[in-house]
Design a protein around this motif. Structure first.
Motif, mmCIF file in Angstrom:
data_model
loop_
_atom_site.group_PDB
_atom_site.id
_atom_site.type_symbol
_atom_site.label_atom_id
_atom_site.label_comp_id
_atom_site.label_asym_id
_atom_site.label_seq_id
_atom_site.Cartn_x
_atom_site.Cartn_y
_atom_site.Cartn_z
ATOM 1 N N ASN A 1 -27.502 -31.352 26.915
ATOM 2 C CA ASN A 1 -28.230 -30.272 26.513
ATOM 3 C C ASN A 1 -27.897 -30.013 25.172
ATOM 4 N N ASP A 2 -28.270 -29.293 24.472
ATOM 5 C CA ASP A 2 -27.605 -29.135 23.396
ATOM 6 C C ASP A 2 -28.375 -27.677 21.988
ATOM 7 N N PRO A 3 -28.258 -26.729 21.604
ATOM 8 C CA PRO A 3 -29.314 -25.790 21.261
ATOM 9 C C PRO A 3 -29.039 -26.198 19.400
ATOM 10 N N ARG A 4 -27.250 -27.106 19.009
ATOM 11 C CA ARG A 4 -27.443 -27.519 17.691
ATOM 12 C C ARG A 4 -28.972 -28.873 17.079
ATOM 13 N N ARG A 5 -29.070 -29.285 18.050
ATOM 14 C CA ARG A 5 -30.473 -29.813 18.198
ATOM 15 C C ARG A 5 -31.653 -29.712 17.868
ATOM 16 N N PHE A 6 -32.142 -28.572 19.037
ATOM 17 C CA PHE A 6 -33.490 -28.348 18.866
ATOM 18 C C PHE A 6 -32.950 -27.098 16.785
ATOM 19 N N TRP A 7 -32.157 -27.063 17.080
ATOM 20 C CA TRP A 7 -31.251 -26.134 15.432
ATOM 21 C C TRP A 7 -32.045 -26.704 14.765
ATOM 22 N N GLY A 8 -31.430 -28.097 14.600
ATOM 23 C CA GLY A 8 -31.211 -29.413 13.478
ATOM 24 C C GLY A 8 -32.571 -29.359 13.434
ATOM 25 N N LEU A 9 -32.992 -30.375 14.224
ATOM 26 C CA LEU A 9 -34.712 -30.127 14.279
ATOM 27 C C LEU A 9 -35.347 -29.547 13.853
ATOM 28 N N GLN A 10 -35.395 -28.078 13.895
ATOM 29 C CA GLN A 10 -36.066 -27.032 13.005
ATOM 30 C C GLN A 10 -36.188 -26.700 11.663
ATOM 31 N N ALA A 11 -33.925 -26.970 11.087
ATOM 32 C CA ALA A 11 -34.067 -27.537 9.916
ATOM 33 C C ALA A 11 -34.404 -28.645 9.441
ATOM 34 N N ALA A 12 -35.074 -29.725 10.057
ATOM 35 C CA ALA A 12 -35.005 -30.899 8.972
ATOM 36 C C ALA A 12 -36.666 -30.968 8.895
ATOM 37 N N VAL A 13 -37.702 -30.032 9.698
ATOM 38 C CA VAL A 13 -38.962 -30.125 10.008
ATOM 39 C C VAL A 13 -39.034 -29.537 8.569
ATOM 40 N N ALA A 14 -38.191 -28.145 8.829
ATOM 41 C CA ALA A 14 -39.363 -26.216 7.921
ATOM 42 C C ALA A 14 -38.362 -27.065 6.849
ATOM 43 N N ASP A 15 -37.586 -28.180 6.899
ATOM 44 C CA ASP A 15 -37.366 -28.603 4.962
ATOM 45 C C ASP A 15 -38.480 -29.618 4.222
ATOM 46 N N LYS A 16 -38.722 -30.221 5.295
ATOM 47 C CA LYS A 16 -40.028 -31.746 4.619
ATOM 48 C C LYS A 16 -41.622 -30.826 4.705
ATOM 49 N N GLU A 17 -41.441 -29.447 6.349
ATOM 50 C CA GLU A 17 -42.754 -29.508 5.737
ATOM 51 C C GLU A 17 -43.190 -28.496 5.039
ATOM 52 N N VAL A 18 -42.283 -27.336 4.405
ATOM 53 C CA VAL A 18 -42.405 -26.005 4.340
ATOM 54 C C VAL A 18 -41.367 -25.719 2.456
ATOM 55 N N VAL A 19 -40.036 -25.934 3.128
ATOM 56 C CA VAL A 19 -38.768 -25.522 2.284
ATOM 57 C C VAL A 19 -39.262 -26.234 1.055
ATOM 58 N N CYS A 20 -39.089 -27.633 0.606
ATOM 59 C CA CYS A 20 -38.668 -28.625 -0.414
ATOM 60 C C CYS A 20 -40.457 -28.190 -0.993
ATOM 61 N N GLY A 21 -41.784 -28.099 -0.604
ATOM 62 C CA GLY A 21 -42.635 -28.328 -1.747
ATOM 63 C C GLY A 21 -42.786 -26.647 -2.123
ATOM 64 N N VAL A 22 -42.316 -25.690 -1.176
ATOM 65 C CA VAL A 22 -42.114 -24.609 -2.014
ATOM 66 C C VAL A 22 -41.736 -24.822 -3.470
ATOM 67 N N ASN A 23 -39.845 -25.140 -3.139
ATOM 68 C CA ASN A 23 -39.399 -25.324 -4.000
ATOM 69 C C ASN A 23 -39.904 -26.500 -5.275
ATOM 70 N N LYS A 24 -40.503 -27.352 -4.835
ATOM 71 C CA LYS A 24 -40.886 -28.492 -6.020
ATOM 72 C C LYS A 24 -42.090 -27.335 -7.010
ATOM 73 N N LEU A 25 -42.698 -26.617 -5.890
ATOM 74 C CA LEU A 25 -43.931 -25.998 -6.278
ATOM 75 C C LEU A 25 -43.994 -24.814 -7.329
ATOM 76 N N ALA A 26 -42.603 -24.252 -7.396
ATOM 77 C CA ALA A 26 -41.660 -23.105 -7.674
ATOM 78 C C ALA A 26 -40.543 -23.884 -9.239
ATOM 79 N N LYS A 27 -39.882 -24.747 -8.813
ATOM 80 C CA LYS A 27 -39.420 -25.602 -10.004
ATOM 81 C C LYS A 27 -40.646 -26.178 -10.906
ATOM 82 N N THR A 28 -41.694 -26.870 -11.031
ATOM 83 C CA THR A 28 -42.604 -27.308 -11.645
ATOM 84 C C THR A 28 -43.479 -26.192 -12.531
ATOM 85 N N VAL A 29 -43.619 -25.200 -11.832
ATOM 86 C CA VAL A 29 -44.383 -23.902 -12.319
ATOM 87 C C VAL A 29 -43.175 -23.219 -13.574
#
Length: 498
Positions: A315-343
């Motif tokens: 078991n390794d905490p890096r796997r959990f936090w890597g998974l959290q980063a991946a899901v956060a980027d895909k579901e929230v962060v990149c959408g926020v960036n795309k909207l901000a850049k477009t506007v």
């Protein structure tokens, strides 16, 4: 509990001033109703309005029956915004300086007002915290085509596209089945659902749909009235209201939902660690449509691809936090960036922030607690000077944006800007919980290139659910959104039915 769910709460500062700026907080539940706006109103010297509207099945259940077309929750918000335009002057507010505020799913819903012809003239600016139009918010629609012969046009025939509320209808029938209301006739089904206690109905929402992480069982739909087409597509075509934008994310995006979604953790918020097998299982459940090769590509991108067989069973905490980063980027962060850049590229003022939670702090949305001045109210507890100062700083920046379209305030030409605009080529943002507003550039920009440009090339090609149309005109004014709406959704007509 009942369906009588549209409430407005208004806070007015003690001042002799009138025509104050107005901040409208569009809530979506999840405990947000517990917060009040008195500290934000008093400290920021503006009018605060909290809007509580229908959500879930009560707000977004949709059928083919005209009496329940969907998006009731968004029409609730429209009604609230119209009331504010008509009456906020009685509370010292200025209807011409209304800023919408949303957090999380509330920000996702608030962002839809950017592209809706119904709300275009009802507000001035937007504050979106951890949300954007580029989410899985809208129910998918299947496209049905009808062959039409047209002798007058001297062509053999044309295809007219219709958008059937297929997925939304399926969800409604699934919910009805759980509540013993399933019938072939929509009217009979709806009559039965109306007889069910509202609390019982909402308790069954998540059982009606097989959901992945970060999804709602009953989202908004494309109805031809509030939403004329896929919001992300409209934003990409620059068909949105000219509006200044304050937008951002935090380091704990999707964290709470991910912890609840992973049975491997057994509800333990102390040991946030996964084995390699648990990580693979989680990736398959979170991204069920991705083939194994694409999941390996995601693991490689986030440093989770391992060859050491011994390390895989540990078991390794890096796997959990890597998974959290991946899901956060895909579901929230990149959408926020795309909207901000477009506007921003459309010539509007955009200000991007990042809130970096302390490593030991697993709370999501702490910035909302600071914005609404919780550290300024002691209630018998001692708050640190750091939190008090940070709360006052955030209130100042957010209310400056509502008043002056700029978090820096009403600055003279010679004054130094501590919060730069988010614009090309640097895409500057600020870390708001650093002492001197630490400035960075293009937050998660390279990672978002991976999600938006590289990864899609490895996915099986499928027919677009909403086909692109020709003849679009890029125009971001309210008038264009209303007058061109019929181009984007055949048969659309503005209907003032509220």
């Amino acid at each position: 509990m009942s369906e009588d769910c549209l409430y407005l709460s208004v806070w007015v500062p003690e001042t002799q001033e009138t025509r104050l700026s107005v901040m409208v907080w569009l809530t979506v539940g999840r405990g947000q109703e517990d917060k009040g706006g008195e500290e934000l109103s008093a400290e920021g010297n503006l009018v605060v309005v909290k809007v509580e509207s229908r959500r879930g099945a009560l707000g977004f259940l949709a059928t083919q029956e005209k009496s329940v077309p969907g998006n009731a929750g968004m029409l609730d918000q429209i009604m609230a915004l119209r009331w504010i335009q008509t009456n906020i002057d009685l509370f010292k507010g200025n209807p011409e300086k209304v800023t919408l505020l949303g957090y999380g799913k509330g920000a996702d819903l608030s962002s839809l007002h950017l592209v809706s012809p119904l709300s275009c003239s009802l507000y001035r600016n937007l504050i979106l915290q951890s949300g954007s139009t580029f989410t899985h918010l809208i129910s998918r629609h299947q496209v049905y085509r009808e062959y039409i012969h047209s002798p007058r046009l001297k062509i053999p025939g044309v295809y007219r596209e219709y958008y059937y509320k297929h997925q939304a209808d399926e969800r409604a029938r699934s919910l009805a089945s759980l509540l013993n209301c399933a019938t072939l006739d929509d009217k009979t089904m709806l009559s039965c659902l109306r007889s069910v206690d509202a609390q019982v109905l909402t308790n069954q929402e998540f059982s009606a749909v097989n959901l992945t992480l970060h999804a709602d069982p009953f989202p908004p739909i494309i109805d031809g009235l509030f939403a004329v087409e896929n919001p992300g597509s409209l934003v990409e075509e620059n068909l949105f209201k000219k509006s200044n934008l304050l937008i951002g994310t935090n380091s704990n995006e999707v964290l709470k939902g991910l912890m609840e979604f992973l049975p491997e953790l057994n509800g333990d918020s102390v040991k946030l660690e996964l084995s390699s097998l648990q990580l693979d299982s989680a990736l398959n459940r979170i991204f069920p449509r991705y083939p194994e090769s694409v999941l390996s590509l995601i693991k490689f991108q986030y440093g989770l691809f391992e060859e050491n067989s011994f390390a895989r069973i540990q078991n390794d905490p890096r796997r959990f936090w890597g998974l959290q980063a991946a899901v956060a980027d895909k579901e929230v962060v990149c959408g926020v960036n795309k909207l901000a850049k477009t506007v921003s590229n459309d010539g509007n003022k955009v200000f991007r922030y990042f809130f970096d939670n302390d490593a030991s702090d697993l709370e999501s949305g702490k910035e909302m607690n600071l914005l609404f001045g919780e550290p300024l109210v002691s209630l018998g507890r001692r708050n640190s000077d750091t939190e008090i100062n940070l709360s006052k700083k955030m209130i100042k920046f957010w209310t400056n944006f509502a008043k002056f379209d700029d978090p820096n305030g009403d600055m003279g030409s010679g004054e130094e800007r501590v919060w730069p605009e988010f614009s090309a080529p640097n895409w500057s943002y600020v870390n708001v919980n650093t002492e001197n507003l630490e400035v960075g550039e293009d937050l998660r920009g390279r990672v978002c290139v991976f999600w938006e440009q590289i990864l899609p090339g490895f996915l099986p090609r499928t027919e677009s659910e909403l086909k692109e149309r020709s003849g679009r005109n890029s125009d971001s004014s309210c008038r264009a959104v209303k007058s061109k709406a019929n181009l984007y959704f055949p048969g659309y007509r503005p209907v003032n039915r509220l």
